[in-house]
Design a protein around this motif. Structure first.
Motif, PDB file in Angstrom:
ATOM      1  N   SER A  88      80.177-119.916  60.065  1.00 52.17           N
ATOM      2  CA  SER A  88      79.921-118.426  59.688  1.00 52.17           C
ATOM      3  C   SER A  88      78.641-118.195  60.074  1.00 52.17           C
ATOM      4  CB  SER A  88      80.169-118.440  58.260  1.00 52.17           C
ATOM      5  OG  SER A  88      79.183-118.953  57.339  1.00 52.17           O
ATOM      6  N   ARG A  89      77.868-117.312  59.585  1.00 50.88           N
ATOM      7  CA  ARG A  89      76.442-116.912  59.572  1.00 50.88           C
ATOM      8  C   ARG A  89      75.567-117.899  58.868  1.00 50.88           C
ATOM      9  NH1 ARG A  89      74.651-112.736  62.766  1.00 50.88           N
ATOM     10  NH2 ARG A  89      76.199-111.178  63.064  1.00 50.88           N
ATOM     11  N   TYR A  90      76.285-118.695  57.841  1.00 57.03           N
ATOM     12  CA  TYR A  90      75.570-119.498  57.072  1.00 57.03           C
ATOM     13  C   TYR A  90      76.227-120.701  56.803  1.00 57.03           C
ATOM     14  CZ  TYR A  90      74.096-114.903  55.404  1.00 57.03           C
ATOM     15  OH  TYR A  90      73.440-113.568  55.493  1.00 57.03           O
ATOM     16  N   ARG A  91      75.316-121.975  56.666  1.00 53.04           N
ATOM     17  CA  ARG A  91      75.768-123.260  56.820  1.00 53.04           C
ATOM     18  C   ARG A  91      76.545-123.367  55.507  1.00 53.04           C
ATOM     19  NH1 ARG A  91      71.243-127.539  57.626  1.00 53.04           N
ATOM     20  NH2 ARG A  91      73.222-128.757  56.995  1.00 53.04           N
ATOM     21  N   ALA A  92      77.390-124.326  55.498  1.00 53.16           N
ATOM     22  CA  ALA A  92      78.466-124.605  54.504  1.00 53.16           C
ATOM     23  C   ALA A  92      77.544-124.954  53.242  1.00 53.16           C
ATOM     24  CB  ALA A  92      79.570-125.507  54.943  1.00 53.16           C
ATOM     25  N   GLY A  93      77.853-124.226  52.317  1.00 49.01           N
ATOM     26  CA  GLY A  93      77.279-124.659  50.822  1.00 49.01           C
ATOM     27  C   GLY A  93      76.173-123.673  50.743  1.00 49.01           C
ATOM     28  N   THR A  94      75.700-122.902  51.620  1.00 50.37           N
ATOM     29  CA  THR A  94      74.702-121.739  51.410  1.00 50.37           C
ATOM     30  C   THR A  94      75.115-120.795  50.842  1.00 50.37           C
ATOM     31  OG1 THR A  94      73.609-122.641  53.610  1.00 50.37           O
ATOM     32  CG2 THR A  94      72.991-120.553  52.626  1.00 50.37           C
ATOM     33  N   THR A  95      74.484-120.272  49.693  1.00 49.98           N
ATOM     34  CA  THR A  95      74.622-119.106  48.955  1.00 49.98           C
ATOM     35  C   THR A  95      73.877-117.817  49.829  1.00 49.98           C
ATOM     36  OG1 THR A  95      74.642-120.336  46.726  1.00 49.98           O
ATOM     37  CG2 THR A  95      74.431-117.801  46.765  1.00 49.98           C
ATOM     38  N   ALA A  96      74.902-116.920  49.958  1.00 46.89           N
ATOM     39  CA  ALA A  96      74.630-115.679  50.593  1.00 46.89           C
ATOM     40  C   ALA A  96      74.664-114.396  49.956  1.00 46.89           C
ATOM     41  CB  ALA A  96      75.238-115.496  51.955  1.00 46.89           C
ATOM     42  N   THR A  97      73.650-113.448  49.874  1.00 42.52           N
ATOM     43  CA  THR A  97      73.693-112.258  49.060  1.00 42.52           C
ATOM     44  C   THR A  97      74.148-111.219  50.266  1.00 42.52           C
ATOM     45  OG1 THR A  97      72.156-113.035  47.595  1.00 42.52           O
ATOM     46  CG2 THR A  97      72.434-110.704  47.672  1.00 42.52           C
ATOM     47  N   LEU A  98      75.391-110.793  49.917  1.00 43.01           N
ATOM     48  CA  LEU A  98      75.901-109.910  51.000  1.00 43.01           C
ATOM     49  C   LEU A  98      76.309-108.454  50.203  1.00 43.01           C
ATOM     50  CD1 LEU A  98      78.340-112.397  52.927  1.00 43.01           C
ATOM     51  CD2 LEU A  98      75.900-111.703  53.481  1.00 43.01           C
ATOM     52  N   PRO A  99      76.528-107.644  51.047  1.00 44.69           N
ATOM     53  CA  PRO A  99      76.978-105.971  50.361  1.00 44.69           C
ATOM     54  C   PRO A  99      78.578-106.691  49.743  1.00 44.69           C
ATOM     55  CG  PRO A  99      76.208-105.710  52.515  1.00 44.69           C
ATOM     56  CD  PRO A  99      75.955-107.240  52.447  1.00 44.69           C
ATOM     57  N   ALA A 100      78.620-105.793  48.505  1.00 46.41           N
ATOM     58  CA  ALA A 100      80.022-105.751  47.946  1.00 46.41           C
ATOM     59  C   ALA A 100      81.071-105.307  49.071  1.00 46.41           C
ATOM     60  CB  ALA A 100      80.265-105.321  46.647  1.00 46.41           C
ATOM     61  N   LEU A 101      80.595-104.387  49.469  1.00 49.87           N
ATOM     62  CA  LEU A 101      81.599-103.773  50.633  1.00 49.87           C
ATOM     63  C   LEU A 101      80.619-103.879  52.231  1.00 49.87           C
ATOM     64  CD1 LEU A 101      83.841-102.041  51.689  1.00 49.87           C
ATOM     65  CD2 LEU A 101      82.580 -99.966  50.918  1.00 49.87           C
ATOM     66  N   ALA A 102      81.206-104.946  52.926  1.00 53.61           N
ATOM     67  CA  ALA A 102      80.436-105.205  53.977  1.00 53.61           C
ATOM     68  C   ALA A 102      81.600-105.351  55.281  1.00 53.61           C
ATOM     69  CB  ALA A 102      80.063-106.717  53.711  1.00 53.61           C
ATOM     70  N   GLY A 103      80.608-105.345  56.317  1.00 56.45           N
ATOM     71  CA  GLY A 103      81.382-105.359  57.609  1.00 56.45           C
ATOM     72  C   GLY A 103      81.488-106.948  57.863  1.00 56.45           C
ATOM     73  N   HIS A 104      82.592-107.414  58.611  1.00 54.96           N
ATOM     74  CA  HIS A 104      83.041-108.898  58.986  1.00 54.96           C
ATOM     75  C   HIS A 104      81.565-109.474  59.679  1.00 54.96           C
ATOM     76  CE1 HIS A 104      85.574-111.545  61.797  1.00 54.96           C
ATOM     77  NE2 HIS A 104      85.046-112.174  60.863  1.00 54.96           N
ATOM     78  N   ASN A 105      80.791-108.475  60.287  1.00 53.80           N
ATOM     79  CA  ASN A 105      79.563-109.062  61.005  1.00 53.80           C
ATOM     80  C   ASN A 105      78.515-109.426  59.957  1.00 53.80           C
ATOM     81  OD1 ASN A 105      79.229-106.362  60.110  1.00 53.80           O
ATOM     82  ND2 ASN A 105      78.728-105.592  62.216  1.00 53.80           N
ATOM     83  N   ALA A 106      78.713-109.096  58.804  1.00 46.50           N
ATOM     84  CA  ALA A 106      77.772-109.451  57.692  1.00 46.50           C
ATOM     85  C   ALA A 106      77.825-110.987  57.414  1.00 46.50           C
ATOM     86  CB  ALA A 106      77.841-108.700  56.392  1.00 46.50           C
ATOM     87  N   GLY A 107      79.167-111.490  57.551  1.00 46.58           N
ATOM     88  CA  GLY A 107      79.225-112.830  57.133  1.00 46.58           C
ATOM     89  C   GLY A 107      79.650-113.727  58.516  1.00 46.58           C
ATOM     90  N   TYR A 108      79.938-113.408  59.515  1.00 45.73           N
ATOM     91  CA  TYR A 108      80.342-113.811  60.624  1.00 45.73           C
ATOM     92  C   TYR A 108      79.708-113.292  62.210  1.00 45.73           C
ATOM     93  CZ  TYR A 108      83.500-116.312  64.055  1.00 45.73           C
ATOM     94  OH  TYR A 108      83.846-117.275  65.058  1.00 45.73           O
ATOM     95  N   MET A 109      79.286-114.419  62.717  1.00 45.18           N
ATOM     96  CA  MET A 109      78.644-113.899  64.187  1.00 45.18           C
ATOM     97  C   MET A 109      79.751-113.274  65.017  1.00 45.18           C
ATOM     98  SD  MET A 109      76.271-117.258  64.275  1.00 45.18           S
ATOM     99  CE  MET A 109      77.714-118.214  63.679  1.00 45.18           C
ATOM    100  N   THR A 110      79.923-111.924  64.929  1.00 49.48           N
ATOM    101  CA  THR A 110      81.094-111.204  65.666  1.00 49.48           C
ATOM    102  C   THR A 110      80.473-109.710  65.417  1.00 49.48           C
ATOM    103  OG1 THR A 110      83.145-110.537  65.657  1.00 49.48           O
ATOM    104  CG2 THR A 110      82.210-110.574  63.591  1.00 49.48           C
ATOM    105  N   PRO A 111      80.754-108.868  66.602  1.00 48.17           N
ATOM    106  CA  PRO A 111      80.412-107.431  66.408  1.00 48.17           C
ATOM    107  C   PRO A 111      81.548-106.607  65.662  1.00 48.17           C
ATOM    108  CG  PRO A 111      81.561-108.158  68.804  1.00 48.17           C
ATOM    109  CD  PRO A 111      81.508-109.474  67.894  1.00 48.17           C
ATOM    110  N   ARG A 112      82.564-107.283  65.331  1.00 45.85           N
ATOM    111  CA  ARG A 112      83.376-106.457  64.615  1.00 45.85           C
ATOM    112  C   ARG A 112      82.880-106.289  63.152  1.00 45.85           C
ATOM    113  NH1 ARG A 112      89.301-109.491  65.969  1.00 45.85           N
ATOM    114  NH2 ARG A 112      88.979-109.422  68.260  1.00 45.85           N
TER     115      ARG A 112
END
Length: 194
Positions: free
Chosen positions: A150-174
């Motif tokens: 993902s965009r973050y190493r395993a075990g990392t806590t990420a703060t993301l929008p509660a309503l997010a695009g796929h690209n917020a958590g994964y390196m993708t244009p989707r």
């Protein structure tokens, strides 16, 4: 629409029982990377095709998305396990736990119109699904990555929008630039619906 609206006995394959989380604290929006000019009556066939690709070529246990929305705004149950339950999906590598995946049927690259009926349904669905855990779609969620792809190493806590695009958590244009640009404008109506 229930799974029975798109999954017939010929397409169905054996799958393990669904897995569940304690609740859904974030929703990831995707696009299916399929044609946009379909007749909405063909949406079940398109979903069957996506299911066949994910369970066949990718060898997944089920379709990855919890829900799919067609261009007319019809919402389809995706992954098995119950729409009102926190079913663990397979939609955002590293962030499938405590999240739901909503796939917009189509491809929404820069400059491609995103149907209002589709975005209205995505906002309403996100409002309802997040509302089950009393989560405001305008807020953020703290999620722990389970996979270093993902965009973050395993075990990392990420703060993301509660309503997010796929690209917020994964390196993708989707979900594509056009749909990604619409997401900030979906949070307010989703909150108002709650």
């Amino acid at each position: 629409m229930p799974r029975s609206a798109w999954l017939d006995d010929l397409a169905r394959h054996a799958q393990p029982p669904p897995r569940y989380d304690d609740k859904v604290v974030a929703v990831f929006v995707h696009h299916t990377d399929s044609p946009n000019g379909y007749d909405c009556a063909d949406a079940p066939r398109i979903i069957r095709y996506l299911y066949a690709g994910q369970t066949g070529a990718r060898n997944w246990d089920d379709i990855g998305y919890n829900f799919l929305v067609d261009r007319c705004g019809t919402i389809y149950e995706g992954r098995a396990g119950g729409v009102d339950r926190p079913v663990t999906g397979a939609h955002t590598q590293g962030f499938n736990h405590r999240t739901a995946g909503i796939a917009a049927i189509g491809t929404f690259l820069a400059g491609v119109p995103v149907p209002k009926a589709m975005t209205d349904s995505i906002a309403a669905l996100a409002a309802w699904k997040l509302g089950l855990a009393d989560i405001d779609p305008r807020t953020t969620a703290r999620l722990v990555s389970s996979n270093s792809l993902s965009r973050y190493r395993a075990g990392t806590t990420a703060t993301l929008p509660a309503l997010a695009g796929h690209n917020a958590g994964y390196m993708t244009p989707r979900p594509g630039a056009a749909l990604t640009a619409r997401l900030p404008r979906l949070r307010e109506p989703a909150a108002a619906l709650q």
